[in-house]
Design an enzyme around this catalytic site. Structure first.
Site, PDB file in Angstrom:
ATOM      1  N   ASP A 127       0.860  -1.187   0.000  1.00 12.27           N
ATOM      2  CA  ASP A 127       0.000   0.000   0.000  1.00 12.27           C
ATOM      3  C   ASP A 127       0.891   1.229   0.000  1.00 12.27           C
ATOM      4  O   ASP A 127       2.084   1.126   0.280  1.00 12.27           O
ATOM      5  CB  ASP A 127      -0.964   0.005   1.206  1.00 12.27           C
ATOM      6  CG  ASP A 127      -2.254   0.750   0.899  1.00 12.27           C
ATOM      7  OD1 ASP A 127      -2.175   1.940   0.536  1.00 12.27           O
ATOM      8  OD2 ASP A 127      -3.341   0.159   1.001  1.00 12.27           O
ATOM      9  N   ASP A 177     -10.095   0.818  -4.500  1.00  7.19           N
ATOM     10  CA  ASP A 177     -10.801   2.093  -4.693  1.00  7.19           C
ATOM     11  C   ASP A 177     -11.752   1.952  -5.878  1.00  7.19           C
ATOM     12  O   ASP A 177     -11.324   1.576  -6.971  1.00  7.19           O
ATOM     13  CB  ASP A 177      -9.785   3.209  -4.964  1.00  7.19           C
ATOM     14  CG  ASP A 177      -8.827   3.369  -3.789  1.00  7.19           C
ATOM     15  OD1 ASP A 177      -9.225   3.958  -2.782  1.00  7.19           O
ATOM     16  OD2 ASP A 177      -7.695   2.862  -3.876  1.00  7.19           O
ATOM     17  N   ASP A 213     -17.627  -3.893  -2.710  1.00  3.46           N
ATOM     18  CA  ASP A 213     -19.013  -3.616  -2.357  1.00  3.46           C
ATOM     19  C   ASP A 213     -19.623  -2.647  -3.375  1.00  3.46           C
ATOM     20  O   ASP A 213     -20.695  -2.109  -3.156  1.00  3.46           O
ATOM     21  CB  ASP A 213     -19.090  -2.989  -0.950  1.00  3.46           C
ATOM     22  CG  ASP A 213     -18.393  -1.649  -0.891  1.00  3.46           C
ATOM     23  OD1 ASP A 213     -17.313  -1.521  -1.510  1.00  3.46           O
ATOM     24  OD2 ASP A 213     -18.911  -0.721  -0.248  1.00  3.46           O
ATOM     25  N   PHE A 252     -13.012  -1.391   5.022  1.00  5.12           N
ATOM     26  CA  PHE A 252     -13.831  -0.763   3.979  1.00  5.12           C
ATOM     27  C   PHE A 252     -15.097  -1.552   3.730  1.00  5.12           C
ATOM     28  O   PHE A 252     -16.144  -0.984   3.415  1.00  5.12           O
ATOM     29  CB  PHE A 252     -13.023  -0.610   2.684  1.00  5.12           C
ATOM     30  CG  PHE A 252     -12.258   0.668   2.647  1.00  5.12           C
ATOM     31  CD1 PHE A 252     -11.058   0.793   3.329  1.00  5.12           C
ATOM     32  CD2 PHE A 252     -12.740   1.775   1.969  1.00  5.12           C
ATOM     33  CE1 PHE A 252     -10.351   1.980   3.331  1.00  5.12           C
ATOM     34  CE2 PHE A 252     -12.045   2.968   1.958  1.00  5.12           C
ATOM     35  CZ  PHE A 252     -10.839   3.068   2.643  1.00  5.12           C
TER      36      PHE A 252
HETATM   37  C1  LIG Z   1     -10.461   1.371  -0.475  1.00  4.26           C
HETATM   38  S1  LIG Z   1      -8.954   0.931   0.295  1.00  4.26           S
HETATM   39  C2  LIG Z   1      -9.271  -0.725   0.865  1.00  4.26           C
HETATM   40  C3  LIG Z   1      -8.369  -1.120   1.989  1.00  4.26           C
HETATM   41  C4  LIG Z   1      -8.584  -2.526   2.567  1.00  4.26           C
HETATM   42  N1  LIG Z   1      -8.340  -3.575   1.595  1.00  4.26           N
HETATM   43  C5  LIG Z   1      -9.942  -2.671   3.168  1.00  4.26           C
HETATM   44  O1  LIG Z   1     -10.777  -3.390   2.567  1.00  4.26           O
HETATM   45  O2  LIG Z   1     -10.200  -2.105   4.234  1.00  4.26           O
HETATM   46  C6  LIG Z   1      -7.925   0.666  -1.107  1.00  4.26           C
HETATM   47  C7  LIG Z   1      -6.442   0.757  -0.767  1.00  4.26           C
HETATM   48  O3  LIG Z   1      -5.694   0.411  -1.924  1.00  4.26           O
HETATM   49  C8  LIG Z   1      -4.529   1.208  -1.978  1.00  4.26           C
HETATM   50  N2  LIG Z   1      -4.060   1.200  -3.376  1.00  4.26           N
HETATM   51  C9  LIG Z   1      -4.771   1.520  -4.476  1.00  4.26           C
HETATM   52  N3  LIG Z   1      -4.034   1.371  -5.587  1.00  4.26           N
HETATM   53  C10 LIG Z   1      -2.804   0.921  -5.173  1.00  4.26           C
HETATM   54  C11 LIG Z   1      -1.609   0.607  -5.856  1.00  4.26           C
HETATM   55  N4  LIG Z   1      -1.516   0.696  -7.200  1.00  4.26           N
HETATM   56  N5  LIG Z   1      -0.554   0.208  -5.139  1.00  4.26           N
HETATM   57  C12 LIG Z   1      -0.623   0.125  -3.793  1.00  4.26           C
HETATM   58  N6  LIG Z   1      -1.745   0.413  -3.072  1.00  4.26           N
HETATM   59  C13 LIG Z   1      -2.818   0.815  -3.770  1.00  4.26           C
HETATM   60  C14 LIG Z   1      -4.994   2.549  -1.463  1.00  4.26           C
HETATM   61  O4  LIG Z   1      -3.918   3.314  -0.965  1.00  4.26           O
HETATM   62  C15 LIG Z   1      -5.969   2.135  -0.349  1.00  4.26           C
HETATM   63  O5  LIG Z   1      -5.328   2.055   0.902  1.00  4.26           O
END
Ligand SMILES: C[S@@+](CC[C@H](N)C(=O)[O-])C[C@H]1O[C@@H](n2cnc3c(N)ncnc32)[C@H](O)[C@@H]1O
Length: 274
Positions: A127, A177, A213, A252
């Site tokens: 992350d 995301d 979701d 999330f």
């Molecule tokens: C919506 S959060 C979900 C976090 C966790 N999996 C949860 O369900 O609680 C998505 C995470 O993906 C990370 N992320 C998105 N694209 C990424 C990438 N290319 N490399 C590393 N991290 C990434 C973001 O920084 C964020 O912390």
């Protein structure tokens, strides 16, 4: 009378201080210095990678004292920067365990839980979120886990430049995301080009496990994975999978469920064709 936050003098002072802090932060990032001595680099891959469309939004979130302590103490042992400059020796890094890549672990609670439940699998958890990196290191440390490594930076650079072909035994992407606006769909992680890269880094038989979701994103996941010649749905009916018991509820996911969202899991196998 000393200025209070309500008085104009105090506001101007606070503005000047915020500007100074922002300028200092910009300079530090340009020098690629870690925010915490010995901790994750601010911009590990440097600006030569900055032009690509990214699936994450850089966030400046507060790091708690506990997270900061974990970053300083544990990063040198369990952390690695995604600098795009070297190829990782995963058997060496994980003492020969099979290795699953988790992209976007957020605060890492589910990651730590899965690592504790399955000590015979290594988790390379990626992350860009500094507080989450500190949080996961702290959780792993308190639970005495030795099968988690925390990577800082863009997972695409890690996959493309730092992993050998067929290096991975699995991929997890939980609640990526969702980028709901149409003009942002190109930022979504799970798309055909990403799968082309993932397919080259997975061993035959490795499982790609995604969950979301966000209904339209779930549909996109199912569609692109189904269309990809190197992946096969684990479900004979070609649909979503029920949430496997081994996947803990994520942060999330909890927020999505509170909003009444429906969660979908998608599990596909990397087939044996090269
Ligand atoms: C919506 S959060 C979900 C976090 C966790 N999996 C949860 O369900 O609680 C998505 C995470 O993906 C990370 N992320 C998105 N694209 C990424 C990438 N290319 N490399 C590393 N991290 C990434 C973001 O920084 C964020 O912390």
């Amino acid at each position: 009378m000393n200025p209070t936050p309500e008085t104009p003098g105090a506001t101007a002072d606070a503005d000047a201080e915020a500007l100074r802090a922002a300028s200092f932060e910009r300079q530090r990032r340009l020098r690629q210095e870690p925010r915490f001595p010995g901790g994750p680099a601010a911009d590990p891959a440097g600006s030569h990678h900055e032009r690509r469309i990214r699936s994450f939004q850089p966030r400046r979130s507060r790091v708690t004292t506990g997270q900061e302590d974990a970053l300083q103490r544990l990063w040198p042992k369990w952390g690695l920067d995604i600098d795009g400059l070297r190829v990782l020796d995963l058997p060496d890094l994980f003492d020969g365990l099979p290795v699953v890549l988790e992209i976007g672990f957020g605060m890492g609670e589910a990651t730590a839980q899965m690592a504790a439940d399955d000590p015979d699998t290594g988790i390379l958890a990626v992350d860009v979120h500094t507080p989450g990196q500190g949080n996961l290191l702290g959780l792993a440390d308190r639970a005495g886990l030795s099968n988690v490594r925390v990577a800082n930076g863009d997972a695409i650079i890690l996959l493309r430049e730092m992993l050998e072909p067929a290096a991975l035994d699995g991929l997890r992407v939980f609640f990526p995301d969702p980028w709901p606006k149409k003009r942002h769909h190109k930022r979504r992680l799970i798309q055909a080009e990403f799968l082309d890269l993932v397919a080259q880094r997975l061993k035959p038989g490795a499982v790609v496990h995604c969950a979301t979701d966000w209904e339209p994103y779930a549909e996109q996941m199912l569609e692109v994975l189904t269309a990809h010649p190197l992946f096969e749905n684990t479900r004979a009916d070609g649909g979503y999978a029920p949430r496997p018991a081994f996947r803990p509820l994520t942060r999330f996911e909890g927020q999505g469920l509170d909003k009444g969202h429906v969660v979908h899991d998608v599990l596909f196998t990397r087939n044996t064709d090269r």
